[in-house]
Design a protein around this motif. Sequence first.
Motif, PDB file in Angstrom:
ATOM      1  N   MET A 188       0.762  -1.091  -0.191  1.00  0.00           N
ATOM      2  CA  MET A 188       0.133  -0.005   0.050  1.00  0.00           C
ATOM      3  C   MET A 188       0.783   1.232  -0.006  1.00  0.00           C
ATOM      4  N   THR A 189       2.151   1.304  -0.366  1.00  0.00           N
ATOM      5  CA  THR A 189       3.005   2.400  -0.437  1.00  0.00           C
ATOM      6  C   THR A 189       3.066   2.745  -1.915  1.00  0.00           C
ATOM      7  N   GLN A 190       3.125   4.181  -2.159  1.00  0.00           N
ATOM      8  CA  GLN A 190       3.306   4.810  -3.427  1.00  0.00           C
ATOM      9  C   GLN A 190       4.447   5.604  -3.419  1.00  0.00           C
ATOM     10  N   ASP A 191       5.374   5.565  -4.603  1.00  0.00           N
ATOM     11  CA  ASP A 191       6.254   6.338  -4.528  1.00  0.00           C
ATOM     12  C   ASP A 191       5.837   7.767  -5.294  1.00  0.00           C
ATOM     13  N   LEU A 192       5.522   8.689  -4.767  1.00  0.00           N
ATOM     14  CA  LEU A 192       4.931   9.906  -5.164  1.00  0.00           C
ATOM     15  C   LEU A 192       5.998  10.840  -5.567  1.00  0.00           C
ATOM     16  N   GLY A 193       6.024  11.470  -6.691  1.00  0.00           N
ATOM     17  CA  GLY A 193       7.137  12.486  -6.806  1.00  0.00           C
ATOM     18  C   GLY A 193       6.646  13.901  -6.280  1.00  0.00           C
ATOM     19  N   SER A 194       5.472  14.080  -6.445  1.00  0.00           N
ATOM     20  CA  SER A 194       4.810  15.172  -5.814  1.00  0.00           C
ATOM     21  C   SER A 194       3.521  15.078  -5.440  1.00  0.00           C
ATOM     22  N   VAL A 195       2.888  16.260  -4.727  1.00  0.00           N
ATOM     23  CA  VAL A 195       1.568  16.238  -4.290  1.00  0.00           C
ATOM     24  C   VAL A 195       0.671  16.030  -5.783  1.00  0.00           C
TER      25      VAL A 195
ATOM     26  N   GLY B 267      -4.160   8.811   0.423  1.00  0.00           N
ATOM     27  CA  GLY B 267      -5.292   8.792  -0.807  1.00  0.00           C
ATOM     28  C   GLY B 267      -4.791   7.650  -1.830  1.00  0.00           C
ATOM     29  N   ALA B 268      -3.527   7.996  -2.217  1.00  0.00           N
ATOM     30  CA  ALA B 268      -2.848   6.991  -3.157  1.00  0.00           C
ATOM     31  C   ALA B 268      -2.602   5.728  -2.879  1.00  0.00           C
ATOM     32  N   ALA B 269      -1.953   5.534  -1.484  1.00  0.00           N
ATOM     33  CA  ALA B 269      -2.287   4.221  -0.958  1.00  0.00           C
ATOM     34  C   ALA B 269      -3.445   3.516  -0.848  1.00  0.00           C
TER      35      ALA B 269
ATOM     36  N   ASP C  28      11.969  15.176   8.677  1.00  0.00           N
ATOM     37  CA  ASP C  28      11.933  13.718   9.006  1.00  0.00           C
ATOM     38  C   ASP C  28      10.865  13.276   7.962  1.00  0.00           C
ATOM     39  N   TRP C  29      10.082  14.155   7.403  1.00  0.00           N
ATOM     40  CA  TRP C  29       8.931  13.403   6.810  1.00  0.00           C
ATOM     41  C   TRP C  29       9.038  13.180   5.257  1.00  0.00           C
ATOM     42  N   HIS C  30       8.332  12.678   4.639  1.00  0.00           N
ATOM     43  CA  HIS C  30       8.598  12.087   3.190  1.00  0.00           C
ATOM     44  C   HIS C  30       8.534  13.701   2.475  1.00  0.00           C
ATOM     45  N   PRO C  31       9.043  13.815   1.470  1.00  0.00           N
ATOM     46  CA  PRO C  31       9.183  14.989   0.707  1.00  0.00           C
ATOM     47  C   PRO C  31       7.844  15.619   0.252  1.00  0.00           C
ATOM     48  N   VAL C  32       7.010  14.413   0.044  1.00  0.00           N
ATOM     49  CA  VAL C  32       5.488  14.901  -0.624  1.00  0.00           C
ATOM     50  C   VAL C  32       4.796  15.527   0.667  1.00  0.00           C
ATOM     51  N   ASP C  33       4.935  14.883   1.766  1.00  0.00           N
ATOM     52  CA  ASP C  33       4.206  15.472   3.044  1.00  0.00           C
ATOM     53  C   ASP C  33       4.779  16.681   3.214  1.00  0.00           C
TER      54      ASP C  33
END
Lengths: 90, 284
Positions: free
Chosen positions: B1-8, B55-57, B178-183
């Motif tokens: 359920m993980t997604q490798d999003l590049g941006s929002v 949402g993506a997950a 420490d957050w994911h860049p998208v977050d």
Amino acid sequence: MADDQIVSDLLVFIRTQFLDGDPAGELTDQTPLLAWGVLDSFKTARLVGFIHDELGSQIPPDQLNASNFQDVRSIAELVRSNGGQAKAAQ
Amino acid sequence: MTQDLGSVADSGTSHYVDLPAGRFHYRRWAPEVPAPSAVLVHGNGGTWATWARVGAALGAAGMDVLAVDLRGSGASVRPPAGSYGLREVAGDLDDFLRALRVHAPLLIGHCWGGAAALALATGAVADRVPPVLSGLVLEELPPDMAATATQPVVRDFLRMMRSSPEYVAKWVDLVCRDWHPVDRESLLEELRGADVQVYLSAIDEGAAAGPLLPLLARVKVPALVLRGDPRRGGMLSDADWQLARECLPGHCVAGELPGSGHELHRGDFAGFMRLVRELLATVA
């Protein structure tokens, strides 16, 4: 002397707010705050607020980075160089 | 359920729906075949973007996911102050579900969004018959909206809304390192787009609903109630948490993620998704 007072204010704040008073007396002005996890996300925000509100330092955006928050000594220099003052001097 | 999003912007697609209160924007992650629904409701000062990874997950897991911009937020209608009580916000959610014919969704709300979701699910504030839900996730449900006004995370949010874009960007990079860049990107978007007047109205007018934790006793569907660590910015004190757990019916669970503050779904995305998956297993 001013720097020492700023260092003292920062140490007191971090000890009381983040370290339950630091009963073991481990915190010094060279303790690596980020590397040792003393400053997590929430506590970093608290410290930035303290620097702004209590020490009166207006940190410019380009100096708001991790390298300036390595330890109390580097933070004190950041505060001093941006117009901050120890609480007793205000 | 993980997604490798590049941006929002890579997450979901934008849509609009006209409701009685005006036009509302929402983001959707829609499967190609009919699927169980999840509706994501952001907190005060936020937008759908706070759920970009969640949402993506959930979408990748096969759910039909919709994340709405609440009134006064993101690209949705912005009514004047005086219309940001939980009654109005929960009413919007009800209208949203009806207009899009969303059946029995899992409703996930963060803070203000959790308060609105709870108001809707229990019918306690909205004066409406509660819609059919499959489950409820309440992340950092505040004890009452008035209590949020004195929270450090709220003071930070207000300070950042009033700061220069350059300062906010550096603050997010430092504080949320420490957050994911998208977050980090989604928080930055929210801080730059939030309306101070709306933010304060949601607190002041939401306070009229009174204490929220006793409403938990009226939840009839499986629910997961999550709090952040109060030493790291979580809004529920130990006493609040004890009350919340006492009020929760037996078919609901209370959960904590050690080390996470107010933003559990961004601060500990993996932990948040794990707990949601566990709830989904019981709902299914």
